[in-house]
Design a protein around this motif. Structure first.
Motif, mmCIF file in Angstrom:
data_model
loop_
_atom_site.group_PDB
_atom_site.id
_atom_site.type_symbol
_atom_site.label_atom_id
_atom_site.label_comp_id
_atom_site.label_asym_id
_atom_site.label_seq_id
_atom_site.Cartn_x
_atom_site.Cartn_y
_atom_site.Cartn_z
ATOM 1 N N GLN A 50 0.712 -1.217 -0.031
ATOM 2 C CA GLN A 50 -0.069 -0.069 0.062
ATOM 3 C C GLN A 50 0.705 1.339 -0.028
ATOM 4 N N CYS A 92 -10.699 -0.052 3.407
ATOM 5 C CA CYS A 92 -9.332 -0.009 3.047
ATOM 6 C C CYS A 92 -8.668 1.115 2.643
ATOM 7 N N LEU A 93 -7.556 1.651 3.173
ATOM 8 C CA LEU A 93 -6.840 2.972 3.045
ATOM 9 C C LEU A 93 -6.715 2.889 1.232
ATOM 10 N N HIS A 134 -7.356 -9.173 6.748
ATOM 11 C CA HIS A 134 -7.109 -8.216 5.445
ATOM 12 C C HIS A 134 -5.806 -7.896 5.249
ATOM 13 N N HIS A 138 -3.586 -8.485 1.740
ATOM 14 C CA HIS A 138 -2.903 -7.672 1.040
ATOM 15 C C HIS A 138 -1.389 -8.387 0.393
HETATM 16 NI NI NI Z 1 -6.473 -2.548 3.021
#
Ligand code: NI
Length: 169
Positions: A50, A92-93, A134, A138
């Protein structure tokens, strides 16, 4: 250092991340930066892809700074046990402004390495179980939208494409 959060549409989010082999000062700094970036983005979990780094590293703090003991660093994590079911709204960011109900296990155990390379196991329930699943997803190149029905997922993707076209993504 605060990294910008990579948004849905970037292929790094859908690429399985590479295992970490070097537990050096650079890793310590990266983990520190990941916590800083996560808090700056008001998140309770963040995976390295991310921030554009395709390595198997995730940080979690489901208490969002309330309890320093709750800070969790997961290197090369694997879910080794899961049981029960829970459905809660999840976000989710990397997919800002969207939230959807996702059904996941209610209790899980993860096996991971800490920042110095020592293996440990950690169990979590409810929100922590959700975060462990979660973030581990990722690192496998999987986003929470993959757990939605095809109908809901396509609707979300259409809305995101519209935002992209409008330059608002
Ligand atoms: Ni996320």
């Amino acid at each position: 250092m605060i990294y910008p959060i990579v948004k849905y549409g970037d292929s790094v989010l859908e690429t399985p991340a590479t295992p970490v082999r070097e537990f050096d000062p650079k890793l310590h700094k990266l983990v520190e930066d990941m916590f800083e970036s996560m808090y700056a983005a008001h998140g309770v979990g963040l995976a390295a892809p991310q921030i554009g780094i395709s390595k198997r590293i995730a940080v979690i703090d489901v208490t969002f700074k309330e309890d320093p003991q709750a800070k969790l660093v997961l290197i090369n994590p694997e879910i080794i046990h899961s049981e029960g079911r829970q459905s809660q709204n999840e976000g989710c960011l990397s997919i800002p402004e969207f939230r959807e109900s996702v059904t996941r296990a209610r209790k899980v155990t993860v096996r991971a390495q800490d920042i110095d390379g020592n293996w440990f196991e950690r169990s979590g329930e409810d929100l922590l179980a959700r975060a462990l699943l979660h973030e581990t997803d990722h690192l496998n190149g999987k986003l929470y939208i993959s757990h939605l029905s095809a109908l809901k997922r396509d609707l979300m993707k259409r809305k995101i494409r519209k935002l992209m076209k409008a330059g608002q993504w």
